[in-house]
Structure formats: structure tokens, C-alpha cells
Design a protein around this motif. Structure first.
Motif, short mmCIF file in Angstrom:
data_model
loop_
_atom_site.label_atom_id
_atom_site.label_comp_id
_atom_site.label_asym_id
_atom_site.label_seq_id
_atom_site.Cartn_x
_atom_site.Cartn_y
_atom_site.Cartn_z
N GLU A 17 0.83 -1.20 0.00
CA GLU A 17 0.15 0.11 -0.04
C GLU A 17 0.92 1.18 0.00
O GLU A 17 0.64 2.08 -0.63
N VAL A 18 1.98 1.10 0.62
CA VAL A 18 2.98 2.38 0.60
C VAL A 18 3.51 2.80 -0.82
O VAL A 18 3.36 3.87 -1.18
N CYS A 19 3.58 1.68 -1.36
CA CYS A 19 4.46 1.82 -2.73
C CYS A 19 3.33 2.49 -3.74
O CYS A 19 3.48 3.28 -4.52
N ARG A 20 2.05 1.97 -3.47
CA ARG A 20 0.96 2.35 -4.08
C ARG A 20 0.59 3.88 -4.34
O ARG A 20 0.46 4.61 -5.10
N ARG A 21 0.55 4.09 -2.80
CA ARG A 21 0.30 5.65 -2.46
C ARG A 21 1.25 6.74 -2.99
O ARG A 21 1.12 7.56 -3.68
N ILE A 22 2.66 6.01 -2.87
CA ILE A 22 3.63 6.92 -3.40
C ILE A 22 3.88 6.98 -4.85
O ILE A 22 3.88 8.07 -5.41
N ALA A 23 3.29 5.69 -5.33
CA ALA A 23 3.32 6.06 -7.07
C ALA A 23 2.12 6.94 -7.46
O ALA A 23 2.45 7.63 -8.57
N GLU A 24 0.92 6.73 -6.81
CA GLU A 24 0.06 7.52 -7.17
C GLU A 24 0.32 9.02 -7.16
O GLU A 24 -0.16 10.01 -7.87
N ARG A 25 1.18 9.32 -5.85
CA ARG A 25 1.10 10.73 -5.60
C ARG A 25 2.26 11.31 -6.60
O ARG A 25 2.23 12.59 -6.89
N ARG A 29 4.76 4.70 -12.29
CA ARG A 29 4.27 3.27 -12.04
C ARG A 29 4.59 2.57 -10.63
O ARG A 29 5.75 2.91 -10.34
N ILE A 30 3.80 1.64 -10.10
CA ILE A 30 3.81 1.00 -8.87
C ILE A 30 5.29 0.34 -8.95
O ILE A 30 6.21 0.05 -8.07
N ARG A 31 5.43 -0.60 -10.04
CA ARG A 31 6.57 -1.37 -10.19
C ARG A 31 8.01 -0.61 -10.18
O ARG A 31 8.86 -1.24 -9.67
N ARG A 34 8.62 0.06 -6.17
CA ARG A 34 8.76 -1.36 -5.60
C ARG A 34 10.39 -1.72 -5.95
O ARG A 34 11.15 -2.06 -5.01
N THR A 35 10.63 -1.83 -7.23
CA THR A 35 11.94 -2.05 -7.57
C THR A 35 12.98 -1.02 -7.04
O THR A 35 14.23 -1.42 -6.67
N SER A 36 12.70 0.18 -6.87
CA SER A 36 13.46 1.16 -6.42
C SER A 36 13.93 0.89 -4.87
O SER A 36 15.01 1.12 -4.40
N PHE A 37 12.84 0.54 -4.06
CA PHE A 37 13.00 0.24 -2.74
C PHE A 37 13.72 -0.95 -2.76
O PHE A 37 14.67 -0.92 -1.79
#
Length: 75
Positions: A17-25, A29-31, A34-37
Motif C-alpha cells: 500500500e505504501v508503494c501504491r500511494r507513493i506511486a499515485e502521488r 508506475r507502482i513497479r 517497488r524495484t527502487s525500494f
């Protein structure tokens, strides 16, 4: 084995959920987030994971403090 699938499902449902919210902000892309983290965690020996946990905690606190109220009587 069933426990591992339940654990994996829990992290997929709540952890990403954290990655999704950061990506939307950021409007990316969410991917990519995630790969950056993942890369940040490997390169900095755990700093990326610590950053991820900090952002998750911050978003949870923000959601608890700033709730949308539909009317004045919802106080």
C-alpha cells in the motif's frame, strides 16, 4: 506451507500500500517504486527498508489524523 502463503498474502495486501500511494502521488508506475525500494535496500544495506517502514508509519499516522468528514456532525 499454508502459513507462508497467508504471510505472503498479508504483505501483498497491506505492505504494498505504501508503494501504491507513493506511486499515485508522484504519478509513476507502482513497479518502479517497488524495484527502487528493493535496489535501495540492497545497495545501502537496509536503509531502503528502514525508509519504507518510516513512510508506512507516516502514512498510517496521516490517515488517522486527517480523516474526511462528510458533515459537521461527524466530530
Amino acid at each position: 506451507m499454508n502459513f507462508l502463503y497467508q504471510l505472503l498474502y498479508f504483505f501483498q495486501k497491506h505492505g504494498f500500500e505504501v508503494c501504491r500511494r507513493i506511486a499515485e502521488r508522484l504519478g509513476i508506475r507502482i513497479r518502479v517504486v517497488r524495484t527502487s525500494f528493493i535496489y535501495l535496500t540492497f545497495v545501502t544495506l537496509g536503509f531502503g527498508f528502514a525508509l519504507y517502514l518510516f513512510v508506512a508509519f507516516w502514512l498510517k499516522i496521516k490517515d488517522l489524523v486527517y480523516t474526511k468528514r462528510t458533515s459537521v456532525f461527524d466530530l
